[in-house]
Design a protein around this motif. Structure first.
Motif, PDB file in Angstrom:
ATOM      1  N   GLU A 246       0.826  -1.205   0.000  1.00 13.48           N
ATOM      2  CA  GLU A 246       0.000   0.000   0.000  1.00 13.48           C
ATOM      3  C   GLU A 246       0.863   1.259   0.000  1.00 13.48           C
ATOM      4  O   GLU A 246       0.382   2.348   0.314  1.00 13.48           O
ATOM      5  CB  GLU A 246      -0.921   0.000   1.230  1.00 13.48           C
ATOM      6  N   LYS A 248       2.683   4.596  -0.952  1.00 13.30           N
ATOM      7  CA  LYS A 248       2.309   5.683  -1.846  1.00 13.30           C
ATOM      8  C   LYS A 248       3.228   5.676  -3.073  1.00 13.30           C
ATOM      9  O   LYS A 248       4.348   5.171  -3.023  1.00 13.30           O
ATOM     10  CB  LYS A 248       2.412   7.019  -1.116  1.00 13.30           C
ATOM     11  N   LEU A 277      -0.519   4.685 -10.929  1.00 13.47           N
ATOM     12  CA  LEU A 277      -1.824   4.593 -10.280  1.00 13.47           C
ATOM     13  C   LEU A 277      -2.768   3.700 -11.067  1.00 13.47           C
ATOM     14  O   LEU A 277      -3.480   2.858 -10.490  1.00 13.47           O
ATOM     15  CB  LEU A 277      -2.427   5.991 -10.119  1.00 13.47           C
TER      16      LEU A 277
END
Length: 285
Positions: A246, A248, A277
């Protein structure tokens, strides 16, 4: 195995759900930038080749069958006389993946190792060459059931590979040329230190070669320039982190050796076709 001149046969979408090519070459030939989202099966019918596969070089002789998983860096180049005959098959998950009646995890067992080299005896060579000849002939014709029959033949080939014993002993130094030994060492070093700042002059000094020799030789063996290979190694790790953690996006960029998020975004899209993303979202559908 008698092969016709270069006659690739393809059908499917832009990602090549299925692709088969048979070719007999007499002049020097090397593939470049070989890294794709499909599985590959490579059969050498005659001649000799050297493959760079996932940090290592493998010498191929007639009767060798190579299975390479998707997203694995690989490249083929000459070793000795350039004349050779080979068949290459690429297929996607969509062609024989989960959901198809013929799908079975056993068929993909060889690909779990990322790459597998099978050395066939004369009886096995005859069997495989007959299968490949049927596939080439079927793919070249437009008739009802073509895709289904190709799936059946591909399934039979994969089942053969899954049942075949694998010799996992690494090549000894005397089986590799000094050049390929050196490039194998350098590629392994890059894969172990891709988070560091890797510059051509520094790597040349570390491995006691000139920058010009390193640049030219690395490209010849791997199909990638040094910086392309470094960036690809970083992006492959970034893909793993995006799928499995997870973190960033900016943290993924930092952990994979990119000095800025902007450079990371540009390189990721160039090599994968999506943004980090978008890749994360698609990998979790």
């Amino acid at each position: 195995m008698k092969l016709r001149p270069d006659q690739p046969v393809t059908f499917g979408d832009e990602d090549r759900d299925f692709y088969i090519q048979q070719v007999h070459r007499t002049k020097p030939f090397g593939r470049t930038n070989h890294y794709h989202p499909t599985y590959e099966i490579y059969y050498l019918a005659s001649g000799e080749r050297v493959h760079f596969i996932d940090q290592r070089t493998v010498r191929l002789t007639a009767g060798n069958l190579v299975l390479v998983s998707k997203h694995v860096v690989h490249n083929s180049s000459d070793i000795g006389p350039p004349e050779h005959e080979r068949v290459v098959i690429n297929f996607s998950d969509a062609f024989l993946g989960a959901g198809h009646p013929l799908h079975d995890p056993l068929l993909f067992g060889a690909f779990a190792r990322r790459s597998v080299l099978l050395k066939l005896n004369s009886q096995e060579r005859f069997f495989v060459e007959q299968l490949l000849a049927k596939m080439v002939a079927e793919a070249a014709q437009e008739r009802p059931g073509r895709e289904l029959y190709l799936r059946v033949l591909l399934t039979e080939l994969l089942l053969f590979a899954a049942r075949h014993p694998v010799d996992e002993r690494p090549e000894t130094p005397d089986q590799q040329s000094p050049l390929h030994q050196k490039i194998t060492e350098i590629a392994a070093y890059i894969n172990g230190h891709f988070t560091a700042k890797l510059m051509l002059p520094d790597l040349a000094r570390r491995f006691f070669v000139s920058p010009y020799y390193l640049s030219r030789s690395f490209k010849a063996v791997t199909g990638f320039t040094l910086i392309e290979y470094v960036n690809l190694t970083r992006i492959r790790e970034a893909q793993r982190l995006l799928r499995e953690t997870e973190l960033k996006i900016i943290a993924v960029a930092e952990r994979t050796g990119f000095e800025s998020a902007g450079h990371f975004d540009r390189m990721f899209k160039k090599l994968t076709g999506t943004t980090p993303l978008q890749y994360r979202k698609l990998s979790r559908l």
